[in-house]
Design a protein around this motif. Structure first.
Motif, PDB file in Angstrom:
ATOM      1  N   GLY A   1       0.792  -1.219   0.000  1.00 38.52           N
ATOM      2  CA  GLY A   1       0.000   0.000   0.000  1.00 38.52           C
ATOM      3  C   GLY A   1       0.830   1.277   0.000  1.00 38.52           C
ATOM      4  N   GLN A   2       2.086   1.206   0.396  1.00 40.00           N
ATOM      5  CA  GLN A   2       2.920   2.387   0.446  1.00 40.00           C
ATOM      6  C   GLN A   2       3.500   2.674  -0.934  1.00 40.00           C
ATOM      7  N   GLN A   3       3.562   3.962  -1.261  1.00 37.35           N
ATOM      8  CA  GLN A   3       4.103   4.362  -2.549  1.00 37.35           C
ATOM      9  C   GLN A   3       5.507   4.912  -2.367  1.00 37.35           C
ATOM     10  N   SER A   4       6.337   4.688  -3.336  1.00 37.19           N
ATOM     11  CA  SER A   4       7.659   5.297  -3.329  1.00 37.19           C
ATOM     12  C   SER A   4       7.519   6.728  -3.810  1.00 37.19           C
ATOM     13  N   PRO A   5       8.200   7.661  -3.151  1.00 35.81           N
ATOM     14  CA  PRO A   5       8.122   9.052  -3.608  1.00 35.81           C
ATOM     15  C   PRO A   5       8.685   9.190  -5.016  1.00 35.81           C
ATOM     16  N   PRO A   6       7.983   9.889  -5.904  1.00 35.50           N
ATOM     17  CA  PRO A   6       8.482  10.054  -7.271  1.00 35.50           C
ATOM     18  C   PRO A   6       9.659  11.023  -7.322  1.00 35.50           C
ATOM     19  N   ALA A   7      10.580  10.750  -8.239  1.00 35.83           N
ATOM     20  CA  ALA A   7      11.758  11.606  -8.424  1.00 35.83           C
ATOM     21  C   ALA A   7      11.548  12.640  -9.522  1.00 35.83           C
ATOM     22  N   GLU A   8      10.494  12.489 -10.301  1.00 40.73           N
ATOM     23  CA  GLU A   8      10.186  13.419 -11.399  1.00 40.73           C
ATOM     24  C   GLU A   8       8.726  13.844 -11.308  1.00 40.73           C
ATOM     25  N   ASN A   9       8.398  14.999 -11.904  1.00 42.29           N
ATOM     26  CA  ASN A   9       7.012  15.443 -11.993  1.00 42.29           C
ATOM     27  C   ASN A   9       6.298  14.708 -13.114  1.00 42.29           C
ATOM     28  N   LYS A  10       4.990  14.555 -12.968  1.00 41.12           N
ATOM     29  CA  LYS A  10       4.176  13.984 -14.034  1.00 41.12           C
ATOM     30  C   LYS A  10       2.861  14.763 -14.073  1.00 41.12           C
ATOM     31  N   GLY A  11       2.471  15.237 -15.265  1.00 44.67           N
ATOM     32  CA  GLY A  11       1.207  15.945 -15.418  1.00 44.67           C
ATOM     33  C   GLY A  11       1.158  17.269 -14.681  1.00 44.67           C
ATOM     34  N   VAL A  12       2.305  17.941 -14.577  1.00 45.31           N
ATOM     35  CA  VAL A  12       2.401  19.210 -13.849  1.00 45.31           C
ATOM     36  C   VAL A  12       2.760  20.316 -14.824  1.00 45.31           C
ATOM     37  N   SER A  13       2.032  21.425 -14.743  1.00 50.95           N
ATOM     38  CA  SER A  13       2.395  22.591 -15.552  1.00 50.95           C
ATOM     39  C   SER A  13       2.388  23.830 -14.658  1.00 50.95           C
ATOM     40  N   VAL A  14       3.351  24.700 -14.925  1.00 49.18           N
ATOM     41  CA  VAL A  14       3.458  25.947 -14.168  1.00 49.18           C
ATOM     42  C   VAL A  14       2.954  27.058 -15.057  1.00 49.18           C
ATOM     43  N   GLY A  15       1.915  27.735 -14.583  1.00 45.25           N
ATOM     44  CA  GLY A  15       1.326  28.838 -15.344  1.00 45.25           C
ATOM     45  C   GLY A  15       1.953  30.154 -14.959  1.00 45.25           C
ATOM     46  N   LYS A  16       1.115  31.101 -14.631  1.00 38.21           N
ATOM     47  CA  LYS A  16       1.599  32.440 -14.299  1.00 38.21           C
ATOM     48  C   LYS A  16       2.575  32.401 -13.136  1.00 38.21           C
ATOM     49  N   THR A  17       3.667  33.145 -13.298  1.00 41.30           N
ATOM     50  CA  THR A  17       4.669  33.278 -12.246  1.00 41.30           C
ATOM     51  C   THR A  17       5.021  34.751 -12.105  1.00 41.30           C
ATOM     52  N   THR A  18       5.060  35.221 -10.876  1.00 39.69           N
ATOM     53  CA  THR A  18       5.470  36.583 -10.581  1.00 39.69           C
ATOM     54  C   THR A  18       6.504  36.508  -9.478  1.00 39.69           C
ATOM     55  N   ALA A  19       7.559  37.322  -9.587  1.00 42.85           N
ATOM     56  CA  ALA A  19       8.606  37.296  -8.572  1.00 42.85           C
ATOM     57  C   ALA A  19       9.083  38.709  -8.267  1.00 42.85           C
ATOM     58  N   VAL A  20       9.473  38.908  -7.019  1.00 39.71           N
ATOM     59  CA  VAL A  20      10.043  40.172  -6.560  1.00 39.71           C
ATOM     60  C   VAL A  20      11.419  39.873  -5.988  1.00 39.71           C
ATOM     61  N   GLU A  21      12.433  40.606  -6.467  1.00 42.83           N
ATOM     62  CA  GLU A  21      13.779  40.470  -5.914  1.00 42.83           C
ATOM     63  C   GLU A  21      13.759  41.056  -4.506  1.00 42.83           C
ATOM     64  N   LEU A  22      14.161  40.255  -3.509  1.00 51.16           N
ATOM     65  CA  LEU A  22      14.085  40.705  -2.127  1.00 51.16           C
ATOM     66  C   LEU A  22      15.323  41.466  -1.659  1.00 51.16           C
ATOM     67  N   GLY A  23      16.464  41.286  -2.344  1.00 49.19           N
ATOM     68  CA  GLY A  23      17.691  41.982  -1.947  1.00 49.19           C
ATOM     69  C   GLY A  23      17.520  43.485  -1.803  1.00 49.19           C
ATOM     70  N   PRO A  24      16.947  44.163  -2.816  1.00 52.54           N
ATOM     71  CA  PRO A  24      16.761  45.611  -2.705  1.00 52.54           C
ATOM     72  C   PRO A  24      15.677  46.003  -1.687  1.00 52.54           C
ATOM     73  N   GLU A  25      14.850  45.057  -1.318  1.00 49.65           N
ATOM     74  CA  GLU A  25      13.722  45.352  -0.429  1.00 49.65           C
ATOM     75  C   GLU A  25      14.038  45.119   1.045  1.00 49.65           C
ATOM     76  N   ILE A  26      14.813  44.054   1.329  1.00 46.10           N
ATOM     77  CA  ILE A  26      15.068  43.658   2.715  1.00 46.10           C
ATOM     78  C   ILE A  26      16.549  43.342   2.871  1.00 46.10           C
ATOM     79  N   GLU A  27      17.191  44.002   3.801  1.00 40.22           N
ATOM     80  CA  GLU A  27      18.608  43.774   4.034  1.00 40.22           C
ATOM     81  C   GLU A  27      18.847  42.309   4.394  1.00 40.22           C
ATOM     82  N   GLY A  28      19.906  41.723   3.801  1.00 40.07           N
ATOM     83  CA  GLY A  28      20.251  40.331   4.083  1.00 40.07           C
ATOM     84  C   GLY A  28      19.531  39.321   3.201  1.00 40.07           C
ATOM     85  N   MET A  29      18.708  39.787   2.279  1.00 42.65           N
ATOM     86  CA  MET A  29      17.938  38.872   1.425  1.00 42.65           C
ATOM     87  C   MET A  29      18.453  38.863  -0.017  1.00 42.65           C
ATOM     88  N   GLN A  30      19.713  39.281  -0.223  1.00 35.74           N
ATOM     89  CA  GLN A  30      20.290  39.285  -1.563  1.00 35.74           C
ATOM     90  C   GLN A  30      20.242  37.864  -2.143  1.00 35.74           C
TER      91      GLN A  30
END
Length: 138
Positions: A27-56
């Motif tokens: 009944g136990q499954q082995s954890p998969p090492a690869e993705n299957k049937g996964v898609s990444v849609g919209k992505t937004t990112a903010v660089e934290l270095g200029p915003e918060i000291e120590g987050m470069q």
């Protein structure tokens, strides 16, 4: 009780114990090492270095990820990569530390430095999750 009867009872108990252990292993499954049937849609990112000291070198990132029915997100660690997840559509099962948890639309969960997990869509409809994480750029 006769020796023969004690032996028979012992064999039956041993057989039940072995059967339960074998059934659990199946009944136990082995954890998969690869993705299957996964898609990444919209992505937004903010660089934290200029915003918060120590987050470069780190980003606050928001992604929309779809996991198709029968699909899964590979086993991965969140050491140095915390996240929060919102399930916006469908359902996913998370496997973490030998336990599983089911999350449906409207549920949230998280991953911290001690989290290693993977996700699976056992349903018949796509699951859409919104993931916010602090990502260390390579």
């Amino acid at each position: 009780m006769s020796r023969g009867r004690i032996f028979t009872v012992g064999v039956v108990i041993l057989g039940l114990v072995c059967g339960l252990r074998f059934g659990t292993a199946i009944g136990q499954q082995s954890p998969p090492a690869e993705n299957k049937g996964v898609s990444v849609g919209k992505t937004t990112a903010v660089e934290l270095g200029p915003e918060i000291e120590g987050m470069q070198g780190r980003q606050l990132r928001l992604r929309v990820i779809t996991v198709e029915p029968g699909g899964y997100v590979r086993n991965h660690s969140h050491k140095d990569w915390p996240e929060v997840v919102y399930v916006s559509q469908g359902a996913v099962t998370e496997y973490r530390g030998g336990q599983s948890s089911d999350y449906r639309a409207g549920d949230t969960f998280w991953g911290d430095k001690d989290t290693t997990h993977w996700l699976e869509n056992k349903g018949t409809a796509p699951a859409v999750i919104i993931v916010a994480d602090v990502f260390k750029q390579p």
